[in-house]
Design a protein around this motif. Sequence first.
Motif, PDB file in Angstrom:
ATOM      1  N   SER A   1       0.832  -1.205   0.000  1.00 40.72           N
ATOM      2  CA  SER A   1       0.000   0.000   0.000  1.00 40.72           C
ATOM      3  C   SER A   1       0.869   1.259   0.000  1.00 40.72           C
ATOM      4  CB  SER A   1      -0.927   0.017   1.211  1.00 40.72           C
ATOM      5  OG  SER A   1      -1.528   1.280   1.351  1.00 40.72           O
ATOM      6  N   VAL A   2       0.774   2.022  -1.070  1.00 37.19           N
ATOM      7  CA  VAL A   2       1.523   3.281  -1.150  1.00 37.19           C
ATOM      8  C   VAL A   2       1.087   4.224  -0.030  1.00 37.19           C
ATOM      9  CG1 VAL A   2       1.960   5.317  -2.578  1.00 37.19           C
ATOM     10  CG2 VAL A   2       1.886   3.048  -3.628  1.00 37.19           C
ATOM     11  N   HIS A   3      -0.214   4.214   0.299  1.00 39.70           N
ATOM     12  CA  HIS A   3      -0.725   5.111   1.344  1.00 39.70           C
ATOM     13  C   HIS A   3      -0.116   4.766   2.697  1.00 39.70           C
ATOM     14  CE1 HIS A   3      -3.534   6.472  -1.643  1.00 39.70           C
ATOM     15  NE2 HIS A   3      -4.021   5.257  -1.790  1.00 39.70           N
ATOM     16  N   VAL A   4      -0.036   3.476   3.009  1.00 38.73           N
ATOM     17  CA  VAL A   4       0.551   3.057   4.283  1.00 38.73           C
ATOM     18  C   VAL A   4       2.039   3.408   4.319  1.00 38.73           C
ATOM     19  CG1 VAL A   4       1.126   1.059   5.724  1.00 38.73           C
ATOM     20  CG2 VAL A   4      -1.145   1.237   4.691  1.00 38.73           C
ATOM     21  N   VAL A   5       2.739   3.155   3.218  1.00 43.53           N
ATOM     22  CA  VAL A   5       4.175   3.459   3.170  1.00 43.53           C
ATOM     23  C   VAL A   5       4.411   4.946   3.383  1.00 43.53           C
ATOM     24  CG1 VAL A   5       6.249   3.451   1.731  1.00 43.53           C
ATOM     25  CG2 VAL A   5       4.696   1.492   1.676  1.00 43.53           C
ATOM     26  N   ARG A   6       3.697   5.771   2.641  1.00 43.89           N
ATOM     27  CA  ARG A   6       3.864   7.231   2.773  1.00 43.89           C
ATOM     28  C   ARG A   6       3.634   7.690   4.213  1.00 43.89           C
ATOM     29  NH1 ARG A   6       4.067  10.609  -1.186  1.00 43.89           N
ATOM     30  NH2 ARG A   6       3.468  10.146  -3.328  1.00 43.89           N
ATOM     31  N   ALA A   7       2.488   7.245   4.755  1.00 45.21           N
ATOM     32  CA  ALA A   7       2.101   7.705   6.090  1.00 45.21           C
ATOM     33  C   ALA A   7       3.127   7.260   7.132  1.00 45.21           C
ATOM     34  CB  ALA A   7       0.712   7.170   6.439  1.00 45.21           C
ATOM     35  N   HIS A   8       3.621   6.019   7.009  1.00 43.38           N
ATOM     36  CA  HIS A   8       4.558   5.522   8.021  1.00 43.38           C
ATOM     37  C   HIS A   8       5.923   6.201   7.900  1.00 43.38           C
ATOM     38  CE1 HIS A   8       5.681   2.799  11.187  1.00 43.38           C
ATOM     39  NE2 HIS A   8       6.752   2.422  10.521  1.00 43.38           N
ATOM     40  N   LEU A   9       6.346   6.491   6.665  1.00 44.13           N
ATOM     41  CA  LEU A   9       7.624   7.190   6.502  1.00 44.13           C
ATOM     42  C   LEU A   9       7.580   8.590   7.116  1.00 44.13           C
ATOM     43  CD1 LEU A   9       8.753   6.252   2.861  1.00 44.13           C
ATOM     44  CD2 LEU A   9       9.598   5.323   5.023  1.00 44.13           C
ATOM     45  N   GLN A  10       6.394   9.205   7.114  1.00 42.31           N
ATOM     46  CA  GLN A  10       6.270  10.553   7.669  1.00 42.31           C
ATOM     47  C   GLN A  10       6.436  10.577   9.183  1.00 42.31           C
ATOM     48  OE1 GLN A  10       6.092  13.146   5.791  1.00 42.31           O
ATOM     49  NE2 GLN A  10       5.478  12.314   3.817  1.00 42.31           N
ATOM     50  N   VAL A  11       6.175   9.441   9.841  1.00 42.06           N
ATOM     51  CA  VAL A  11       6.166   9.450  11.315  1.00 42.06           C
ATOM     52  C   VAL A  11       7.198   8.488  11.915  1.00 42.06           C
ATOM     53  CG1 VAL A  11       3.743  10.127  11.436  1.00 42.06           C
ATOM     54  CG2 VAL A  11       4.324   7.694  11.390  1.00 42.06           C
ATOM     55  N   SER A  12       8.112   7.992  11.096  1.00 42.48           N
ATOM     56  CA  SER A  12       9.079   7.021  11.612  1.00 42.48           C
ATOM     57  C   SER A  12      10.434   7.234  10.950  1.00 42.48           C
ATOM     58  CB  SER A  12       8.597   5.589  11.326  1.00 42.48           C
ATOM     59  OG  SER A  12       8.748   5.289   9.948  1.00 42.48           O
ATOM     60  N   ASP A  13      11.421   6.476  11.409  1.00 44.73           N
ATOM     61  CA  ASP A  13      12.744   6.486  10.780  1.00 44.73           C
ATOM     62  C   ASP A  13      12.915   5.277   9.861  1.00 44.73           C
ATOM     63  OD1 ASP A  13      13.520   8.825  11.940  1.00 44.73           O
ATOM     64  OD2 ASP A  13      14.588   7.884  13.617  1.00 44.73           O
ATOM     65  N   ALA A  14      11.811   4.769   9.341  1.00 43.81           N
ATOM     66  CA  ALA A  14      11.876   3.592   8.477  1.00 43.81           C
ATOM     67  C   ALA A  14      12.429   3.951   7.101  1.00 43.81           C
ATOM     68  CB  ALA A  14      10.486   2.971   8.331  1.00 43.81           C
ATOM     69  N   ILE A  15      12.900   2.914   6.411  1.00 42.73           N
ATOM     70  CA  ILE A  15      13.365   3.027   5.024  1.00 42.73           C
ATOM     71  C   ILE A  15      12.472   2.128   4.175  1.00 42.73           C
ATOM     72  CG2 ILE A  15      15.287   2.613   3.439  1.00 42.73           C
ATOM     73  CD1 ILE A  15      17.172   2.927   5.863  1.00 42.73           C
ATOM     74  N   ALA A  16      12.070   2.616   3.005  1.00 39.48           N
ATOM     75  CA  ALA A  16      11.229   1.823   2.101  1.00 39.48           C
ATOM     76  C   ALA A  16      11.839   1.843   0.713  1.00 39.48           C
ATOM     77  CB  ALA A  16       9.807   2.376   2.062  1.00 39.48           C
ATOM     78  N   ILE A  17      11.452   0.875  -0.110  1.00 44.28           N
ATOM     79  CA  ILE A  17      11.850   0.883  -1.514  1.00 44.28           C
ATOM     80  C   ILE A  17      10.613   1.204  -2.339  1.00 44.28           C
ATOM     81  CG2 ILE A  17      11.548  -1.635  -1.752  1.00 44.28           C
ATOM     82  CD1 ILE A  17      13.988  -1.482  -3.735  1.00 44.28           C
TER      83      ILE A  17
ATOM     84  N   ALA B   1       8.400  10.097  -4.766  1.00 41.55           N
ATOM     85  CA  ALA B   1       9.086  11.048  -3.880  1.00 41.55           C
ATOM     86  C   ALA B   1       8.720  12.489  -4.195  1.00 41.55           C
ATOM     87  CB  ALA B   1      10.596  10.861  -3.999  1.00 41.55           C
ATOM     88  N   ASN B   2       8.192  12.729  -5.390  1.00 36.59           N
ATOM     89  CA  ASN B   2       7.967  14.109  -5.828  1.00 36.59           C
ATOM     90  C   ASN B   2       6.598  14.671  -5.457  1.00 36.59           C
ATOM     91  OD1 ASN B   2      10.502  14.036  -7.082  1.00 36.59           O
ATOM     92  ND2 ASN B   2       9.632  13.065  -8.900  1.00 36.59           N
ATOM     93  N   ASP B   3       5.809  13.937  -4.688  1.00 34.73           N
ATOM     94  CA  ASP B   3       4.476  14.408  -4.310  1.00 34.73           C
ATOM     95  C   ASP B   3       4.603  15.655  -3.430  1.00 34.73           C
ATOM     96  OD1 ASP B   3       1.995  14.823  -2.984  1.00 34.73           O
ATOM     97  OD2 ASP B   3       1.431  12.760  -3.410  1.00 34.73           O
ATOM     98  N   PRO B   4       4.028  16.792  -3.841  1.00 34.23           N
ATOM     99  CA  PRO B   4       4.182  18.018  -3.049  1.00 34.23           C
ATOM    100  C   PRO B   4       3.425  17.985  -1.731  1.00 34.23           C
ATOM    101  CG  PRO B   4       2.689  18.374  -4.898  1.00 34.23           C
ATOM    102  CD  PRO B   4       3.261  17.009  -5.079  1.00 34.23           C
ATOM    103  N   ILE B   5       2.388  17.138  -1.625  1.00 39.52           N
ATOM    104  CA  ILE B   5       1.581  17.091  -0.405  1.00 39.52           C
ATOM    105  C   ILE B   5       2.287  16.293   0.685  1.00 39.52           C
ATOM    106  CG2 ILE B   5      -0.635  16.355   0.576  1.00 39.52           C
ATOM    107  CD1 ILE B   5      -1.835  16.765  -2.233  1.00 39.52           C
ATOM    108  N   GLN B   6       2.843  15.144   0.294  1.00 38.81           N
ATOM    109  CA  GLN B   6       3.583  14.316   1.248  1.00 38.81           C
ATOM    110  C   GLN B   6       4.981  14.059   0.700  1.00 38.81           C
ATOM    111  OE1 GLN B   6       0.937  10.856   1.883  1.00 38.81           O
ATOM    112  NE2 GLN B   6       0.952  11.396   4.031  1.00 38.81           N
ATOM    113  N   PRO B   7       5.842  15.070   0.709  1.00 37.05           N
ATOM    114  CA  PRO B   7       7.174  14.896   0.112  1.00 37.05           C
ATOM    115  C   PRO B   7       8.002  13.888   0.886  1.00 37.05           C
ATOM    116  CG  PRO B   7       7.047  16.979   1.289  1.00 37.05           C
ATOM    117  CD  PRO B   7       5.659  16.411   1.274  1.00 37.05           C
TER     118      PRO B   7
END
Length: 318
Positions: free
Chosen positions: A237-253, A259-265
């Motif tokens: 899920s792209v939505h789950v990945v985005r949201a979790h990267l915003q609030v954690s120190d996780a790394i995703a592939i 990466a270029n989304d202006p809303i959730q960079p």
Amino acid sequence: MAEFDWYLQVNLKARHLRLLVAVDTYRNLTQVAEVTHVTVPAVSKSLAELERGLGLVLFSRTGQGLVPTPYGDCLIRHARAMLAILHQARDELKALSSGSEGKVYVGMLPASAAALLPRALSVLKRQSPGTNVTVVEGTTESLLPELWQGRLDLVVGRLPPPDTLGSFEEQELMEEPVVLMTGRHHPLARRKSVEWAELAVYPWILPPPGSILREPLERVLEANEVVLGNDYIETLSVHVVRAHLQVSDAIAIMAGSIANDPIQPLHALPVNLPRLVRPVGVLWNRNRGLTPSAQRMVACLEEAAQSLSDSSDGSASH
């Protein structure tokens, strides 16, 4: 054999196909009778007539219910495919009679088609508002059987290895490299260079086992002596990945365009990955061909892919 051929060509009806699928689904005549709104004796009689007409035993009567024989498995598989074709024909006829321009069923691999498919749908609706689309998200393992059976017209996303394609036709749409991604706040996001060894201390968001990216990612991490610990999440899920990267120190592939989304960079780490996967593309069943609506959708995917490639080339040159 002549009687067998005659029965298949002349006497096999759509109700027989529906009966086969229902019996295979429920394995119990009482449940089949309930869902088809007929009596148990009527279901039993129809099944017996079908077996007698074919001269084949389609189901074994066991303590666990009705279990398909090899003959039953074969006929059920084709029954599902034929019913899917009839449903598509119904949808196309309804669309034509209502003034619509048709309907197309698209399977989407979300981790790789998240940028491409929405843009293609926008192109489609601009060019052909009357063409309607049903989009189903899933993995390669869940979507390719649906495509083979005719319940989907197209599957869009990262193309699977060629040896898994079988009866599928493919068209490459765009090269989209994958990158290692973090949130903008991540400790490594401020670095101009990152060594592989530095990745090992952080949690990960991984593609699930069996997904197209999982094995290639594990290979490249192993080659660079990065050991995955027990701290990870598995999702496509792209939505789950985005949201979790915003609030954690996780790394995703992830695909680079995300990466270029202006809303959730997000931040792409400066780590050089080899070419892990094939291009993004579209698949269809070559034995069925494409409906006019599906052909229109493919053309819109081509236009959207070209637009995305042009915009990424332009941003790279700045």
